[in-house]
Scaffold this motif. Structure first.
Motif, PDB file in Angstrom:
ATOM      1  N   GLY A 281      17.184 126.217 -33.484  1.00 41.09           N
ATOM      2  CA  GLY A 281      18.672 126.259 -33.945  1.00 41.09           C
ATOM      3  C   GLY A 281      19.720 125.724 -32.812  1.00 41.09           C
ATOM      4  N   LEU A 282      19.185 126.021 -31.573  1.00 33.24           N
ATOM      5  CA  LEU A 282      20.194 125.744 -30.372  1.00 33.24           C
ATOM      6  C   LEU A 282      19.957 124.100 -30.126  1.00 33.24           C
ATOM      7  CD1 LEU A 282      20.226 128.517 -27.971  1.00 33.24           C
ATOM      8  CD2 LEU A 282      21.999 127.784 -29.492  1.00 33.24           C
ATOM      9  N   SER A 283      18.824 123.485 -30.715  1.00 34.35           N
ATOM     10  CA  SER A 283      18.363 122.055 -30.157  1.00 34.35           C
ATOM     11  C   SER A 283      19.372 121.261 -30.813  1.00 34.35           C
ATOM     12  CB  SER A 283      17.037 121.693 -30.678  1.00 34.35           C
ATOM     13  OG  SER A 283      16.952 121.729 -32.041  1.00 34.35           O
ATOM     14  N   VAL A 284      19.966 121.554 -31.884  1.00 36.91           N
ATOM     15  CA  VAL A 284      21.204 120.639 -32.341  1.00 36.91           C
ATOM     16  C   VAL A 284      22.292 120.212 -31.643  1.00 36.91           C
ATOM     17  CG1 VAL A 284      20.578 121.400 -34.605  1.00 36.91           C
ATOM     18  CG2 VAL A 284      22.409 122.398 -33.677  1.00 36.91           C
ATOM     19  N   ASN A 285      22.347 120.855 -30.291  1.00 36.93           N
ATOM     20  CA  ASN A 285      23.451 120.827 -29.460  1.00 36.93           C
ATOM     21  C   ASN A 285      22.890 120.125 -28.189  1.00 36.93           C
ATOM     22  OD1 ASN A 285      25.424 121.843 -31.384  1.00 36.93           O
ATOM     23  ND2 ASN A 285      24.743 123.942 -30.514  1.00 36.93           N
ATOM     24  N   LEU A 356      19.275 113.850 -32.833  1.00 35.58           N
ATOM     25  CA  LEU A 356      19.935 115.060 -33.230  1.00 35.58           C
ATOM     26  C   LEU A 356      19.887 115.268 -34.805  1.00 35.58           C
ATOM     27  CD1 LEU A 356      23.284 114.957 -30.995  1.00 35.58           C
ATOM     28  CD2 LEU A 356      21.372 116.486 -30.803  1.00 35.58           C
ATOM     29  N   ALA A 357      19.993 114.151 -35.590  1.00 33.55           N
ATOM     30  CA  ALA A 357      19.762 114.476 -36.976  1.00 33.55           C
ATOM     31  C   ALA A 357      18.615 114.988 -37.437  1.00 33.55           C
ATOM     32  CB  ALA A 357      20.139 112.765 -37.691  1.00 33.55           C
ATOM     33  N   GLU A 358      17.498 114.422 -36.574  1.00 33.27           N
ATOM     34  CA  GLU A 358      15.920 114.926 -37.023  1.00 33.27           C
ATOM     35  C   GLU A 358      16.008 116.436 -36.362  1.00 33.27           C
ATOM     36  OE1 GLU A 358      11.440 114.187 -35.673  1.00 33.27           O
ATOM     37  OE2 GLU A 358      13.147 112.778 -34.790  1.00 33.27           O
ATOM     38  N   ARG A 359      16.750 116.847 -35.320  1.00 33.15           N
ATOM     39  CA  ARG A 359      16.965 118.304 -35.318  1.00 33.15           C
ATOM     40  C   ARG A 359      17.679 119.180 -36.141  1.00 33.15           C
ATOM     41  NH1 ARG A 359      17.114 117.699 -28.424  1.00 33.15           N
ATOM     42  NH2 ARG A 359      14.904 116.872 -28.035  1.00 33.15           N
ATOM     43  N   ARG A 360      18.552 118.666 -36.632  1.00 29.90           N
ATOM     44  CA  ARG A 360      19.427 119.203 -37.465  1.00 29.90           C
ATOM     45  C   ARG A 360      18.486 119.545 -38.840  1.00 29.90           C
ATOM     46  NH1 ARG A 360      23.848 116.159 -35.452  1.00 29.90           N
ATOM     47  NH2 ARG A 360      23.415 114.513 -36.808  1.00 29.90           N
ATOM     48  N   ALA A 361      17.722 118.553 -39.090  1.00 27.84           N
ATOM     49  CA  ALA A 361      17.067 118.411 -40.353  1.00 27.84           C
ATOM     50  C   ALA A 361      15.927 119.656 -40.028  1.00 27.84           C
ATOM     51  CB  ALA A 361      16.417 117.264 -40.608  1.00 27.84           C
ATOM     52  N   GLN A 362      15.375 120.036 -39.136  1.00 29.22           N
ATOM     53  CA  GLN A 362      14.342 120.718 -38.476  1.00 29.22           C
ATOM     54  C   GLN A 362      14.901 122.053 -38.540  1.00 29.22           C
ATOM     55  OE1 GLN A 362      12.927 119.706 -34.680  1.00 29.22           O
ATOM     56  NE2 GLN A 362      11.653 118.176 -35.338  1.00 29.22           N
ATOM     57  N   ARG A 364      17.346 123.176 -40.503  1.00 28.03           N
ATOM     58  CA  ARG A 364      17.591 123.432 -41.832  1.00 28.03           C
ATOM     59  C   ARG A 364      16.595 123.805 -42.509  1.00 28.03           C
ATOM     60  NH1 ARG A 364      21.205 118.661 -41.612  1.00 28.03           N
ATOM     61  NH2 ARG A 364      19.869 117.606 -42.625  1.00 28.03           N
ATOM     62  N   GLY A 365      15.284 122.907 -42.091  1.00 25.98           N
ATOM     63  CA  GLY A 365      14.121 123.398 -42.764  1.00 25.98           C
ATOM     64  C   GLY A 365      13.527 124.696 -42.308  1.00 25.98           C
ATOM     65  N   LEU A 366      13.929 125.064 -41.178  1.00 22.19           N
ATOM     66  CA  LEU A 366      13.286 126.273 -40.668  1.00 22.19           C
ATOM     67  C   LEU A 366      13.954 127.510 -41.418  1.00 22.19           C
ATOM     68  CD1 LEU A 366      11.878 127.938 -38.460  1.00 22.19           C
ATOM     69  CD2 LEU A 366      13.557 127.713 -37.165  1.00 22.19           C
ATOM     70  N   GLU A 367      15.428 127.344 -41.854  1.00 18.83           N
ATOM     71  CA  GLU A 367      16.017 128.290 -42.318  1.00 18.83           C
ATOM     72  C   GLU A 367      15.637 128.341 -44.089  1.00 18.83           C
ATOM     73  OE1 GLU A 367      18.159 130.383 -41.220  1.00 18.83           O
ATOM     74  OE2 GLU A 367      17.736 129.840 -39.274  1.00 18.83           O
ATOM     75  N   GLU A 368      15.451 127.039 -44.458  1.00 22.89           N
ATOM     76  CA  GLU A 368      14.929 127.228 -45.857  1.00 22.89           C
ATOM     77  C   GLU A 368      13.459 127.634 -45.857  1.00 22.89           C
ATOM     78  OE1 GLU A 368      14.784 123.043 -47.205  1.00 22.89           O
ATOM     79  OE2 GLU A 368      16.925 122.877 -47.117  1.00 22.89           O
ATOM     80  N   GLY A 369      12.599 127.583 -45.100  1.00 21.04           N
ATOM     81  CA  GLY A 369      11.214 128.041 -45.008  1.00 21.04           C
ATOM     82  C   GLY A 369      11.211 129.561 -44.685  1.00 21.04           C
ATOM     83  N   LYS A 370      12.219 130.221 -44.045  1.00 19.52           N
ATOM     84  CA  LYS A 370      12.443 131.554 -44.055  1.00 19.52           C
ATOM     85  C   LYS A 370      12.986 132.049 -45.613  1.00 19.52           C
ATOM     86  CE  LYS A 370      13.900 131.950 -39.294  1.00 19.52           C
ATOM     87  NZ  LYS A 370      15.145 132.315 -38.400  1.00 19.52           N
ATOM     88  N   ASP A 371      13.798 131.507 -46.116  1.00 13.91           N
ATOM     89  CA  ASP A 371      14.218 131.859 -47.356  1.00 13.91           C
ATOM     90  C   ASP A 371      13.308 131.816 -48.576  1.00 13.91           C
ATOM     91  OD1 ASP A 371      16.594 132.281 -46.091  1.00 13.91           O
ATOM     92  OD2 ASP A 371      17.549 130.489 -46.665  1.00 13.91           O
ATOM     93  N   GLY A 372      12.488 130.754 -48.387  1.00 16.24           N
ATOM     94  CA  GLY A 372      11.393 130.208 -49.380  1.00 16.24           C
ATOM     95  C   GLY A 372      10.291 130.950 -49.191  1.00 16.24           C
TER      96      GLY A 372
END
Length: 372
Positions: A281-285, A356-362, A364-372
């Motif tokens: 989550g922090l890797s986007v910065n 950074l775009a790839e890390r943002r996608a990662q 978001r995917g991690l959050e979606e994986g938690k929700d799904g």
């Protein structure tokens, strides 16, 4: 679904969707999903197609784009973190070095054989010393880099310095004992040695840790150990400096202190997730760290070429210079010019934004994986 292999699942798709399914599977595989993960995603999409009565294209759009989105949601936190590593283990690094050295021996061996004759002895001990030093120092530097990226900072220095010392000592010993003499090695044998080295690389013990061990994370850890692990991940995998990592987790520390005062029984992993998840989550910065790594990856080979090119100058300006000396010098100049051209700020900005775009996608995917 009980099927595991992706090809078995794609065979169940309607004929009109088979090509889409294959492209979708390729997109998942390209993002490092294993067979069971690909099969699970293919099965999930197949169920949706059967329930809706629509085609895969109508439901999910382009298979490559949808595959990238689903891959980030399906990858485990450990897999997402490991995607930052240049190679999975030290054996992969050694294999790469072995391939390069083997191909060099084979290529130059064939060229020298045609030039001087296959039965002649054209190779000198100082050349073997130079090859040993070059390969050894390259491997030692990459070992240092690999273990540092994996967060093993002390081990990176120990292995890097030890390997560099050993390579230098071997090269000096060969150079001192052999001096300027030619080795009793016929030219026809050098390409064979090179090919044998390339083939032997594939016999190295490439072993992967089991998924359970690689992804095991202690949930009930004390907060200081948890924050220390996050800092290690940020400094290693994502290239932050120590102060940058401390600043990145400062707000989380303050939040945890306030929460702990209110609820002394709260678990830090329940609040923030595992250290790997939090670090992703922090890797986007991490724009500054990406700029540093981008610069180092381009300046280091340029420095090596610059140092080596110094030794080419006497041969190029000497009256007895040959075509090979001129050709090699031109190749060095072309490489240096290309590397300098790549150092443009626009290229750096583009690289950083893409990563950074790839890390943002990662993330978001991690959050979606938690929700799904």
């Amino acid at each position: 679904m009980s099927l595991v292999l992706p090809d078995d699942v794609t065979g169940l798709y309607p004929e009109s969707d088979c090509e889409w399914a294959r492209d979708f599977n390729i997109a998942l595989w390209w993002k490092d999903l294993n067979d069971s993960q690909c099969a699970a995603e293919l099965g999930k999409v197949l169920d949706a197609i059967r329930d809706s009565g629509q085609s895969a294209e109508e439901l999910f759009g382009d298979p490559a784009e949808f595959g990238e989105v689903r891959a980030y949601a399906r990858l485990t936190p450990q897999q997402l973190a490991d995607s930052e590593l240049p190679v999975s283990n030290s054996w992969g690094l050694i294999a790469g070095a072995g391939l390069v050295v083997g191909l060099l021996c084979a290529g130059f061996g064939i060229w020298i054989g045609f030039r001087d004759g296959w039965a002649a002895t054209s190779w000198h001990y100082w050349q073997l010393a130079a090859l040993s030093a070059g390969a050894g120092l390259a491997v030692s530097g990459h070992l240092w880099w690999l273990h540092r990226v994996r967060g093993k900072f002390a081990l990176s220095w120990i292995l890097g310095l030890a390997a560099a010392t050993a390579a230098t000592a071997v090269a000096v010993l060969i150079a001192v004992l052999g001096a300027e003499e030619a080795m009793p090695l016929p030219n026809w044998l050098v390409p064979i040695i090179g090919v044998a080295l390339v083939v032997s690389v594939f016999w190295l013990p490439f072993t992967e840790k089991s998924g359970a061990k690689r992804e095991a994370v202690c949930v009930d850890v004390d907060p200081e150990s948890w924050f220390a692990e996050v800092s290690r991940l940020l400094r290693g995998r994502y290239g932050m400096r120590s102060k940058e990592a401390d600043f990145a987790i400062e707000s989380a520390r303050e939040h945890w202190s306030a929460l702990h005062r209110e609820d002394g029984n709260a678990g830090i992993s329940d609040e923030f997730g595992t250290p790997i998840e939090f670090a992703i989550g922090l890797s986007v910065n991490t724009g500054k760290a990406l700029k540093r790594r981008w610069l180092l990856r381009r300046l280091f080979p340029l420095a090596v070429v610059g140092l080596y090119s110094i030794s080419l100058v006497p041969a190029v300006i000497a009256p007895e210079r040959n075509g090979w000396d001129i050709f090699f010098a031109v190749c060095m100049l072309i490489f240096a010019a290309g590397t300098l051209y790549e150092l443009r700020p626009a290229n750096r900005a583009s690289y950083v934004e893409d990563r950074l775009a790839e890390r943002r996608a990662q993330s978001r995917g991690l959050e979606e994986g938690k929700d799904g």
